[in-house]
Design a protein around this motif. Structure first.
Motif, PDB file in Angstrom:
ATOM      1  N   THR A 349       8.941  -0.936  -4.184  1.00  0.00           N
ATOM      2  CA  THR A 349       7.809  -0.031  -3.983  1.00  0.00           C
ATOM      3  C   THR A 349       7.015   0.176  -5.261  1.00  0.00           C
ATOM      4  O   THR A 349       5.781   0.117  -5.259  1.00  0.00           O
ATOM      5  CB  THR A 349       8.311   1.330  -3.453  1.00  0.00           C
ATOM      6  N   TRP A 352       4.893  -2.840  -6.179  1.00  0.00           N
ATOM      7  CA  TRP A 352       3.648  -2.894  -5.411  1.00  0.00           C
ATOM      8  C   TRP A 352       2.633  -1.878  -5.946  1.00  0.00           C
ATOM      9  O   TRP A 352       1.426  -2.165  -6.029  1.00  0.00           O
ATOM     10  CB  TRP A 352       3.920  -2.614  -3.937  1.00  0.00           C
ATOM     11  N   ALA A 353       3.102  -0.694  -6.321  1.00  0.00           N
ATOM     12  CA  ALA A 353       2.192   0.325  -6.863  1.00  0.00           C
ATOM     13  C   ALA A 353       1.532  -0.166  -8.146  1.00  0.00           C
ATOM     14  O   ALA A 353       0.309  -0.004  -8.327  1.00  0.00           O
ATOM     15  CB  ALA A 353       2.957   1.625  -7.124  1.00  0.00           C
ATOM     16  N   GLU A 356      -1.097  -2.800  -7.307  1.00  0.00           N
ATOM     17  CA  GLU A 356      -2.329  -2.216  -6.764  1.00  0.00           C
ATOM     18  C   GLU A 356      -3.145  -1.549  -7.872  1.00  0.00           C
ATOM     19  O   GLU A 356      -4.383  -1.645  -7.901  1.00  0.00           O
ATOM     20  CB  GLU A 356      -1.991  -1.193  -5.674  1.00  0.00           C
ATOM     21  N   THR A 399       1.150   3.860  -1.562  1.00  0.00           N
ATOM     22  CA  THR A 399       1.956   2.641  -1.707  1.00  0.00           C
ATOM     23  C   THR A 399       2.949   2.519  -0.557  1.00  0.00           C
ATOM     24  O   THR A 399       3.116   1.438   0.026  1.00  0.00           O
ATOM     25  CB  THR A 399       2.704   2.640  -3.047  1.00  0.00           C
ATOM     26  N   HIS A 403       2.599  -0.600   1.740  1.00  0.00           N
ATOM     27  CA  HIS A 403       3.711  -1.511   1.424  1.00  0.00           C
ATOM     28  C   HIS A 403       5.057  -0.852   1.701  1.00  0.00           C
ATOM     29  O   HIS A 403       5.891  -0.714   0.799  1.00  0.00           O
ATOM     30  CB  HIS A 403       3.641  -1.956  -0.038  1.00  0.00           C
ATOM     31  N   PHE A 451      -6.479   0.256  -0.433  1.00  0.00           N
ATOM     32  CA  PHE A 451      -5.623   1.141  -1.225  1.00  0.00           C
ATOM     33  C   PHE A 451      -6.468   2.304  -1.736  1.00  0.00           C
ATOM     34  O   PHE A 451      -7.233   2.162  -2.690  1.00  0.00           O
ATOM     35  CB  PHE A 451      -5.006   0.359  -2.391  1.00  0.00           C
TER      36      PHE A 451
END
Length: 546
Positions: A349, A352-353, A356, A399, A403, A451
């Motif tokens: 996680t 992915w944050a 982004e 996020t 995701h 996002f």
């Protein structure tokens, strides 16, 4: 001759944490062989059997694509990303959809409204788990928390997990551990950044998460300063390899029972038992269950002992197995399941944050400005700061929305008939929550594929940790089968992300550009980035305080 199960991208068949088939042929010959076997050897017998068992009144079932003979709707999931395939089907058939995977009836939930409709009245009915060869063997006949069917043993184990292992009091007691392990790994990150090397963000995050979990499980650190020995690390790596060799796999005969003979011919029983035995052997060595039991006896005669109990201590003393403590092998499997859930999901996680945010420097700077205002520049961010960081919390929620670590939540199965939207759902129906589709529901979210953390600043009441209220955002699941470690997972994700943003400025390695930045997914235990995220970290002024 058959569909193979492996976590290797080059193999033919892959099952993620949901046990849903995502089929990719290794070669044209594999494709031809599989379907020749299916249609030539079993067409007549299986098709006639399927026809005889066909629902007499399909009008009582939700809408869905027409199933093929034998295979049902398995081919609809053949693109390797089943959560996206199901999302496309839902755009045609609706938020509650019926599929048949082989001979297995399935209910797919793809909107927040449908999730609310189903779970507000049918949570108990859908609180069991489907059976499958891999699930059965890897859990030693369904004795772990995640894979155990609904019943007295599961209720007792779940109650203990919620009231003891992951209670608010226990969570607070480990706050110092979480912050200590983060400081430990921030020192490693500082060394890497000072060398001018790109940081493997996922690897760093995984090691932080693993240290937190092993400190909670056995009060031991494995990575960074003061970590385990090389021999212990080697055992640890072998353990991870054993647990992820086949990531919650299933076999084709789980969906088409008439093909059980293929499973036997290919030796899947032996393969899966080998994986389980490796996990028990290495995990048992790491957890030292017997030493914990001996230490408990010694503590019983020494009331002045200041030893702090870990998860092994608590589980080894609790009468969860018919009034007796869990046997060592069973206890090991339960704890390894908790370890897996607490490491891979959180690190995925935060990776992915960061990906982004690196694409949106303005959001990264906005988060840093909030952190600088609340935390200042003379200390590290702490858990006590979290309530005062609404934009950071919004980034975490966004996020989780775009995701979710497991976009197809672990499957459930109804053990009794249920009703939803007037449809009659028979017992034995598998239920899948497509979090990918629910979190991108255009009826709930404007620009759902973008996002935009600000959407959660504007909606602070949306609680992704409730499990019963905010069906629009359910990364940890819903109802009785919601992940019991949701509070730990959310806290660790927010703490890791906040410290990375507060202590460092981030940029792409030399030669990489935002225009060529790859955000491709890879489907597995979690849906992670296909390519690991490497970034350059430049210490900000206050990072020396770690």
């Amino acid at each position: 001759m058959a569909l193979s199960v492996s976590s290797s991208p080059g193999n033919a068949t892959h099952f993620g944490s949901t046990g849903v088939l995502a089929w990719r042929p290794s070669s044209p010959s594999d494709f031809a062989t599989v379907f020749t076997t299916l249609f030539a050897a079993l067409l007549v017998s299986v098709y006639l059997r399927a026809q005889s068992q066909k629902q007499k009144s399909v009008s009582t079932l939700p809408p869905g694509p027409k199933p093929w003979p034998i295979l049902g709707n398995l081919l609809a999931l053949a693109d390797g990303m089943p959560h996206h395939a199901l999302q496309r089907l839902a755009s045609k058939y609706g938020g509650i959809m019926y599929l048949r995977l082989g001979s297995v009836p399935c209910l797919i939930i793809s909107t927040a409204a449908a999730a609310k409709e189903v779970f507000q009245t049918n949570d108990v009915s859908f609180s069991s788990r489907p059976k499958g060869l891999y699930f059965e063997i890897i859990s030693d006949s369904y004795k772990t928390l995640v894979l155990t069917p609904y019943g007295p043993y599961w209720r007792q184990l779940r109650k203990f997990s919620s009231s003891e292992l992951f209670s608010a009091k226990r969570h607070a007691s480990y706050r110092g551990v979480r912050e200590e392990e983060l400081r430990n790994m921030l020192a490693i990150l500082l060394e890497t950044s000072e060398k001018g090397e790109a940081v493997n963000v996922k690897s760093w995050l995984y090691e932080v998460s693993a240290n937190v979990m092993t400190r909670m499980l056995i009060n031991k650190r494995y990575f960074g300063k003061g970590g385990a020995s090389q021999e212990e690390k080697a055992d640890f790596e072998r353990l991870i390899a054993a647990m992820t060799r086949v990531d919650f796999a299933a076999v084709i005969s789980d969906f088409i029972p008439n093909l059980t003979f293929l499973t036997k011919l290919q030796g899947y029983n032996k393969i899966f038992k080998g994986i389980r035995d490796d996990a028990i052997r290495i995990g048992g060595k790491m957890l030292e269950v017997e030493k914990h039991r001996e230490r408990a006896k010694e503590r019983g005669s020494n009331d002045q002992d200041e030893y702090v109990s870990d998860f092994v201590d608590m589980l080894s003393e609790e009468p969860l197995d018919g009034g007796k403590p869990l046997p060592d092998e069973q206890l090991t499997l339960v704890l390894l399941e908790l370890f897996n859930a607490g490491t891979e999901t959180g690190s995925t996680t935060v990776e992915w944050a960061m990906a982004e945010l690196i694409l949106r420097p303005e959001l990264l700077k906005q988060a840093q400005a909030e952190l600088d205002t609340v935390v200042g520049n003379d200390r590290l961010m702490q858990e006590s700061d979290l309530p005062n960081l609404p934009f950071l919390q919004a980034i975490v929620k966004e996020t989780f929305r775009l995701h979710p670590p497991a976009p197809l939540a672990p499957p459930r199965e109804s053990f009794q008939p249920a009703q939803a939207y007037g449809y009659q759902i028979p017992a034995g129906t598998r239920l899948m929550l497509n979090l990918c589709a629910i979190h991108r529901d255009p009826a709930v979210y404007e620009s759902p594929d973008e996002f935009i953390p600000q959407r959660f600043v504007d909606r602070p009441e949306l609680n992704h940790l409730s499990g019963f209220d905010s069906y629009e955002l359910i990364p940890f699941g819903v109802g009785r089968r919601m992940c019991p470690g949701y509070n730990l997972g959310n806290t660790l994700v927010t703490l890791m992300l906040g410290n990375l943003l507060h202590s460092y400025d981030w940029s792409l390695p030399h030669g990489q550009s935002i225009e060529s930045f790859d955000m491709t997914e890879s489907f597995g235990i979690t849906v992670c980035r296909k390519e690991p995220l490497y970034l350059m970290a430049k210490p900000r002024d206050h990072v020396v305080s770690c």
